[in-house]
Design a protein around this motif. Structure first.
Motif, PDB file in Angstrom:
ATOM      1  N   ASP A  43       0.725  -1.298  -0.143  1.00 14.67           N
ATOM      2  CA  ASP A  43       0.018  -0.007  -0.045  1.00 14.67           C
ATOM      3  C   ASP A  43       0.885   1.292   0.085  1.00 14.67           C
ATOM      4  O   ASP A  43       0.339   2.336  -0.488  1.00 14.67           O
ATOM      5  CB  ASP A  43      -0.961  -0.055   1.189  1.00 14.67           C
ATOM      6  CG  ASP A  43      -1.996   0.998   1.035  1.00 14.67           C
ATOM      7  OD1 ASP A  43      -2.867   1.088  -0.123  1.00 14.67           O
ATOM      8  OD2 ASP A  43      -2.221   1.916   1.815  1.00 14.67           O
ATOM      9  N   LYS A  44       2.065   1.303   0.374  1.00 14.52           N
ATOM     10  CA  LYS A  44       2.837   2.184   0.249  1.00 14.52           C
ATOM     11  C   LYS A  44       3.268   2.881  -1.122  1.00 14.52           C
ATOM     12  O   LYS A  44       3.424   3.965  -1.389  1.00 14.52           O
ATOM     13  CB  LYS A  44       4.464   2.176   0.749  1.00 14.52           C
ATOM     14  CG  LYS A  44       4.404   1.600   2.338  1.00 14.52           C
ATOM     15  CD  LYS A  44       3.912   2.746   3.399  1.00 14.52           C
ATOM     16  CE  LYS A  44       4.193   2.347   4.759  1.00 14.52           C
ATOM     17  NZ  LYS A  44       3.554   1.184   5.214  1.00 14.52           N
ATOM     18  N   ASN A  47      -1.182   3.859  -1.812  1.00 13.97           N
ATOM     19  CA  ASN A  47      -1.937   4.992  -1.090  1.00 13.97           C
ATOM     20  C   ASN A  47      -3.222   4.800  -0.850  1.00 13.97           C
ATOM     21  O   ASN A  47      -4.035   5.634  -0.977  1.00 13.97           O
ATOM     22  CB  ASN A  47      -1.489   6.547  -1.245  1.00 13.97           C
ATOM     23  CG  ASN A  47      -0.132   6.714  -0.835  1.00 13.97           C
ATOM     24  OD1 ASN A  47       0.376   6.473   0.133  1.00 13.97           O
ATOM     25  ND2 ASN A  47       0.523   7.269  -1.893  1.00 13.97           N
ATOM     26  N   VAL A  50      -4.252   5.026   3.337  1.00 15.29           N
ATOM     27  CA  VAL A  50      -3.936   6.292   3.817  1.00 15.29           C
ATOM     28  C   VAL A  50      -2.820   7.033   2.975  1.00 15.29           C
ATOM     29  O   VAL A  50      -2.332   6.209   2.127  1.00 15.29           O
ATOM     30  CB  VAL A  50      -3.512   6.287   5.384  1.00 15.29           C
ATOM     31  CG1 VAL A  50      -2.150   5.447   5.168  1.00 15.29           C
ATOM     32  CG2 VAL A  50      -3.494   7.448   6.198  1.00 15.29           C
ATOM     33  N   ASP A  51      -2.781   8.256   3.192  1.00 20.26           N
ATOM     34  CA  ASP A  51      -1.730   9.095   2.380  1.00 20.26           C
ATOM     35  C   ASP A  51      -0.396   8.934   3.341  1.00 20.26           C
ATOM     36  O   ASP A  51      -0.192   9.542   4.279  1.00 20.26           O
ATOM     37  CB  ASP A  51      -2.180  10.358   2.443  1.00 20.26           C
ATOM     38  CG  ASP A  51      -1.269  11.193   1.622  1.00 20.26           C
ATOM     39  OD1 ASP A  51      -0.642  10.601   0.932  1.00 20.26           O
ATOM     40  OD2 ASP A  51      -1.072  12.853   2.019  1.00 20.26           O
ATOM     41  N   TRP A  52       0.337   7.850   3.139  1.00 19.87           N
ATOM     42  CA  TRP A  52       1.563   7.465   3.917  1.00 19.87           C
ATOM     43  C   TRP A  52       2.587   8.614   3.976  1.00 19.87           C
ATOM     44  O   TRP A  52       3.050   8.633   5.341  1.00 19.87           O
ATOM     45  CB  TRP A  52       1.986   6.099   3.240  1.00 19.87           C
ATOM     46  CG  TRP A  52       1.115   4.916   3.482  1.00 19.87           C
ATOM     47  CD1 TRP A  52       0.349   4.200   2.562  1.00 19.87           C
ATOM     48  CD2 TRP A  52       0.909   4.242   4.748  1.00 19.87           C
ATOM     49  NE1 TRP A  52      -0.192   3.168   2.939  1.00 19.87           N
ATOM     50  CE2 TRP A  52       0.133   3.425   4.398  1.00 19.87           C
ATOM     51  CE3 TRP A  52       1.147   4.483   6.106  1.00 19.87           C
ATOM     52  CZ2 TRP A  52      -0.396   2.237   5.245  1.00 19.87           C
ATOM     53  CZ3 TRP A  52       0.725   3.507   7.116  1.00 19.87           C
ATOM     54  CH2 TRP A  52       0.026   2.383   6.487  1.00 19.87           C
ATOM     55  N   PRO A  53       2.748   9.283   3.127  1.00 17.92           N
ATOM     56  CA  PRO A  53       3.800  10.216   3.398  1.00 17.92           C
ATOM     57  C   PRO A  53       3.531  11.344   4.555  1.00 17.92           C
ATOM     58  O   PRO A  53       4.694  11.713   5.000  1.00 17.92           O
ATOM     59  CB  PRO A  53       3.683  11.217   2.077  1.00 17.92           C
ATOM     60  CG  PRO A  53       3.421  10.227   1.114  1.00 17.92           C
ATOM     61  CD  PRO A  53       2.424   9.391   1.732  1.00 17.92           C
ATOM     62  N   TYR A  55       2.880  10.365   7.425  1.00 20.03           N
ATOM     63  CA  TYR A  55       3.521   9.694   8.667  1.00 20.03           C
ATOM     64  C   TYR A  55       4.920   9.621   8.676  1.00 20.03           C
ATOM     65  O   TYR A  55       5.446   9.300   9.704  1.00 20.03           O
ATOM     66  CB  TYR A  55       3.054   8.122   8.639  1.00 20.03           C
ATOM     67  CG  TYR A  55       1.542   7.855   8.777  1.00 20.03           C
ATOM     68  CD1 TYR A  55       0.993   8.104  10.536  1.00 20.03           C
ATOM     69  CD2 TYR A  55       0.604   7.869   7.951  1.00 20.03           C
ATOM     70  CE1 TYR A  55      -0.175   7.930  10.619  1.00 20.03           C
ATOM     71  CE2 TYR A  55      -0.795   7.807   8.044  1.00 20.03           C
ATOM     72  CZ  TYR A  55      -1.198   7.629   9.396  1.00 20.03           C
ATOM     73  OH  TYR A  55      -2.652   7.554   9.752  1.00 20.03           O
ATOM     74  N   GLN A  69       7.186  10.674  -0.494  1.00 22.98           N
ATOM     75  CA  GLN A  69       6.617   9.725  -1.287  1.00 22.98           C
ATOM     76  C   GLN A  69       7.526   8.563  -1.587  1.00 22.98           C
ATOM     77  O   GLN A  69       7.720   7.516  -1.475  1.00 22.98           O
ATOM     78  CB  GLN A  69       5.556   9.924  -2.413  1.00 22.98           C
ATOM     79  CG  GLN A  69       4.959   8.922  -3.229  1.00 22.98           C
ATOM     80  CD  GLN A  69       4.026   7.895  -2.199  1.00 22.98           C
ATOM     81  OE1 GLN A  69       3.135   8.379  -1.401  1.00 22.98           O
ATOM     82  NE2 GLN A  69       4.382   6.838  -2.178  1.00 22.98           N
ATOM     83  N   MET A  72       8.591   6.634   0.996  1.00 24.21           N
ATOM     84  CA  MET A  72       7.530   5.804   1.444  1.00 24.21           C
ATOM     85  C   MET A  72       7.558   4.391   0.552  1.00 24.21           C
ATOM     86  O   MET A  72       7.412   3.377   0.802  1.00 24.21           O
ATOM     87  CB  MET A  72       6.092   6.289   1.319  1.00 24.21           C
ATOM     88  CG  MET A  72       5.526   6.897   2.259  1.00 24.21           C
ATOM     89  SD  MET A  72       5.799   6.116   3.983  1.00 24.21           S
ATOM     90  CE  MET A  72       6.834   6.807   5.033  1.00 24.21           C
ATOM     91  N   TYR A  73       8.116   4.550  -0.477  1.00 29.41           N
ATOM     92  CA  TYR A  73       8.213   3.544  -1.677  1.00 29.41           C
ATOM     93  C   TYR A  73       9.591   2.605  -1.031  1.00 29.41           C
ATOM     94  O   TYR A  73       9.383   1.160  -0.996  1.00 29.41           O
ATOM     95  CB  TYR A  73       8.844   4.051  -2.907  1.00 29.41           C
ATOM     96  CG  TYR A  73       8.013   4.724  -3.962  1.00 29.41           C
ATOM     97  CD1 TYR A  73       6.449   4.474  -3.621  1.00 29.41           C
ATOM     98  CD2 TYR A  73       8.235   5.555  -4.577  1.00 29.41           C
ATOM     99  CE1 TYR A  73       5.557   5.027  -4.393  1.00 29.41           C
ATOM    100  CE2 TYR A  73       7.273   6.327  -5.345  1.00 29.41           C
ATOM    101  CZ  TYR A  73       6.016   6.178  -5.215  1.00 29.41           C
ATOM    102  OH  TYR A  73       4.812   6.785  -6.096  1.00 29.41           O
ATOM    103  N   GLY A  76       8.068   0.723   2.002  1.00 31.41           N
ATOM    104  CA  GLY A  76       7.227  -0.327   1.463  1.00 31.41           C
ATOM    105  C   GLY A  76       8.158  -1.466   1.046  1.00 31.41           C
ATOM    106  O   GLY A  76       7.652  -2.574   1.332  1.00 31.41           O
TER     107      GLY A  76
END
Length: 143
Positions: A43-44, A47, A50-53, A55, A69, A72-73, A76
């Motif tokens: 999901d990273k 998204n 949730v909008d992971w960035p 966090y 982002q 976040m990749y 993930g």
């Protein structure tokens, strides 16, 4: 009970092991800590949950190259690998996930308003430690 995998036991031993609450807890934790990191890791990239960035603590975002982002990749990818490691080698994977969750907790504690999520992740960290400890008893690496 000796530390062996369920596949190396007789049918009676397998039935006994399957009814063992400790072994059941091990299987539940191993399954959860295999599946959840893989799904969260995937999901990273999408998204959807949730909008992971949001966090990612600003101070960490300032340290890593690229955007939040992009970070976040990488997160993930690491989470997917951690889930696979738990599935294959839970004695090591439990500690790997616990350490990873420790880093996430530190990150979250530095973002005002995310303390509840840090506390939830602390509970997950305890579960990962329990998995690693149970794996010492119920999972033996094959030679």
């Amino acid at each position: 009970m000796s530390s062996t995998t369920i596949s190396s036991r007789s049918d009676a031993d397998r039935r006994a092991m399957l009814s063992d609450p400790g072994y059941q807890a091990f299987v539940i934790l191993r399954t959860g800590f295999t599946v959840a990191p893989i799904l969260f890791g995937l999901d990273k990239f999408a998204n959807l949950l949730v909008d992971w960035p949001v966090y990612l603590a600003p101070w960490i975002n300032d340290l890593v190259p690229g955007s939040a982002q992009t970070a976040m990749y990488a997160v993930g990818g690491i989470e997917i690998v951690a889930g696979v490691v738990v599935g294959l080698a839970p004695r090591f994977g439990g500690w790997l996930v616990a350490g990873w969750l420790g880093g996430i907790i530190i990150n979250l504690l530095t973002i005002p308003g995310y303390y509840d999520i840090a506390l939830r992740d602390f509970g997950l960290l305890l579960g990962a430690v329990a998995l690693a400890r149970l794996a010492q008893r119920y999972h033996r690496e094959r030679p």
